[in-house]
Design a protein around this motif. Structure first.
Motif, short mmCIF file in Angstrom:
data_model
loop_
_atom_site.label_atom_id
_atom_site.label_comp_id
_atom_site.label_asym_id
_atom_site.label_seq_id
_atom_site.Cartn_x
_atom_site.Cartn_y
_atom_site.Cartn_z
N LEU A 224 0.83 -1.21 0.00
CA LEU A 224 0.00 0.00 0.00
C LEU A 224 0.86 1.26 0.00
N ALA A 225 2.01 1.21 0.69
CA ALA A 225 2.92 2.36 0.68
C ALA A 225 3.47 2.61 -0.71
N ALA B 177 7.80 3.00 -10.45
CA ALA B 177 6.48 2.39 -10.67
C ALA B 177 6.51 0.94 -10.24
N PRO B 178 5.53 0.51 -9.43
CA PRO B 178 5.51 -0.89 -9.00
C PRO B 178 5.22 -1.81 -10.17
N ASP B 179 5.58 -3.06 -9.97
CA ASP B 179 5.31 -4.07 -11.00
C ASP B 179 3.81 -4.17 -11.24
N ASP C 158 18.63 8.62 1.55
CA ASP C 158 17.60 7.80 0.93
C ASP C 158 16.29 7.82 1.70
N LEU C 159 16.11 8.77 2.61
CA LEU C 159 14.91 8.81 3.43
C LEU C 159 13.78 9.46 2.63
N THR C 160 13.13 8.67 1.79
CA THR C 160 12.02 9.15 0.98
C THR C 160 10.70 8.96 1.73
N ALA C 161 9.65 9.53 1.16
CA ALA C 161 8.33 9.37 1.77
C ALA C 161 7.91 7.91 1.78
N ALA D 169 7.15 3.34 9.24
CA ALA D 169 6.04 3.60 10.16
C ALA D 169 5.14 2.38 10.30
N VAL D 170 4.93 1.66 9.21
CA VAL D 170 4.12 0.45 9.27
C VAL D 170 4.74 -0.56 10.22
#
Length: 348
Positions: A91-92, A100-102, A167-170, A177-178
């Protein structure tokens, strides 16, 4: 001697000496025992005036049933936490900018959702019971706390490393956090075994989080209809792969492509039409030496899939010259020709 055995011995001796349950409970509170442990210990004894204390049926360690139920509860806890993290990561990736995810990302959400749908009621029954107590839960509390602590420490190390590395991206922060939220809730599941109030905060919080993420996962993945559409698109993509393999085989035999046909050297003719709609797959030259093969995809995941050839399309190189491109090797191969060697006669 375990804490539960010491408490049992104290209560037995106190009741046999004629002390009332209220007096024994007061002394135990002053000694630091939790209210839950005191109530559970006293509930194991039946007190009758003039009679020694009688252990109640099914109390204490009367059988393997309580241990079995607590073991299943711990298994449900581990399965829920693992699949919550997996689903949360997917979901993240869907919710944050980044690579782009697969195209099968929605498909990969369905397994965690299926596990959670089965485990949520099992977890609820085993962890929200009022009589859930005893020595198995105390040992399982230690195990869950240890694993949750490892997860929290690992998340902290990963966040600090990502921050120092730039590399601390959103997306990374949301995934971290999850892990932290799931680990904290898992730690609170056995909170009462650690002598803290608010016994049901962890179980209820974990169940609520699981329900929210299951709903979000079903909304993103599209449900059964989208799953069937993705399966049909997978069949179409398999057909495109087979057509590409046949095209390369034909080109190797000197047969012009398109069209894609069956020959003696390449006898396996692939399926050239959509199995669902009957529409022929589009086969055309993208440029000399390269053929483009396309199909009409129906799933949203495939439609969003980035591809140099376009949505629902793939390209394949047909000739060795096209794959190599221009170079400096002479037409005959020069000294690298297969038959080159001392005394070899150059090819004309």
């Amino acid at each position: 001697m375990r804490g539960g055995d010491r408490l049992e011995e104290f209560l037995r001796a106190g009741l046999e000496a004629g002390h009332g349950p209220e007096r024994l409970a007061s002394v135990l509170r002053e000694a630091g025992w939790s209210e839950r442990r005191i109530e559970a210990g006293l509930a194991e004894w039946h007190v009758e005036p003039g009679m020694p204390p009688v252990p109640r049926t099914g109390s204490g360690q009367a059988g393997a049933g309580p241990a079995l139920m607590q073991g299943l509860g711990f298994l449900a806890l581990v399965a829920m936490c693992w699949q919550l993290v997996q689903l949360g990561f997917l979901l993240a990736e869907h919710a944050t900018p980044g690579p782009a995810p697969d195209w099968s990302g929605a498909t990969r959400m369905r397994w965690p959702i299926a596990v959670l749908v089965v485990m949520i009621p099992v977890f609820s029954v085993l962890h929200l019971r009022r009589d859930a107590s005893g020595w198995p839960r105390r040992w399982l509390a230690v195990g869950s706390g240890f694993l949750a602590g490892i997860a929290l420490l690992g998340s902290a190390v990963a966040v600090v490393h990502a921050l120092l590395s730039g590399d601390l991206t959103a997306r990374f922060a949301l995934k971290a956090a999850v892990v932290v939220v799931v680990a904290l809730l898992a730690l609170l599941v056995y909170r009462r075994e650690l002598g803290a109030p608010g016994a049901e905060v962890g179980p209820r919080g974990l169940i609520g989080l699981a329900l929210v993420m299951v709903v979000a996962g079903i909304w993103v993945s599209g449900g059964p209809a989208a799953g069937r559409a993705e399966q049909r698109d997978q069949e179409r993509w398999s057909d495109l792969d087979a057509i590409a393999f046949q095209a390369v085989c034909l080109a190797g035999e000197g047969v012009a492509v398109p069209p894609v046909v069956a020959t003696e050297a390449c006898p396996d003719l692939p399926n050239l039409v959509d199995r669902q709609t009957g529409a022929p797959y589009r086969i055309a030259l993208a440029r000399p030496g390269m053929v483009r093969i396309c199909a009409e995809m129906e799933s949203e995941a495939m439609a969003r899939r980035p591809s140099p050839a376009g949505p629902g399309c793939r390209e394949v190189m047909l000739s060795d010259e096209a794959r190599r491109g221009p170079g400096l090797m002479p037409p005959g191969g020069g000294i690298l020709a297969p038959d080159a060697g001392p005394g070899a006669i150059p090819r004309p």
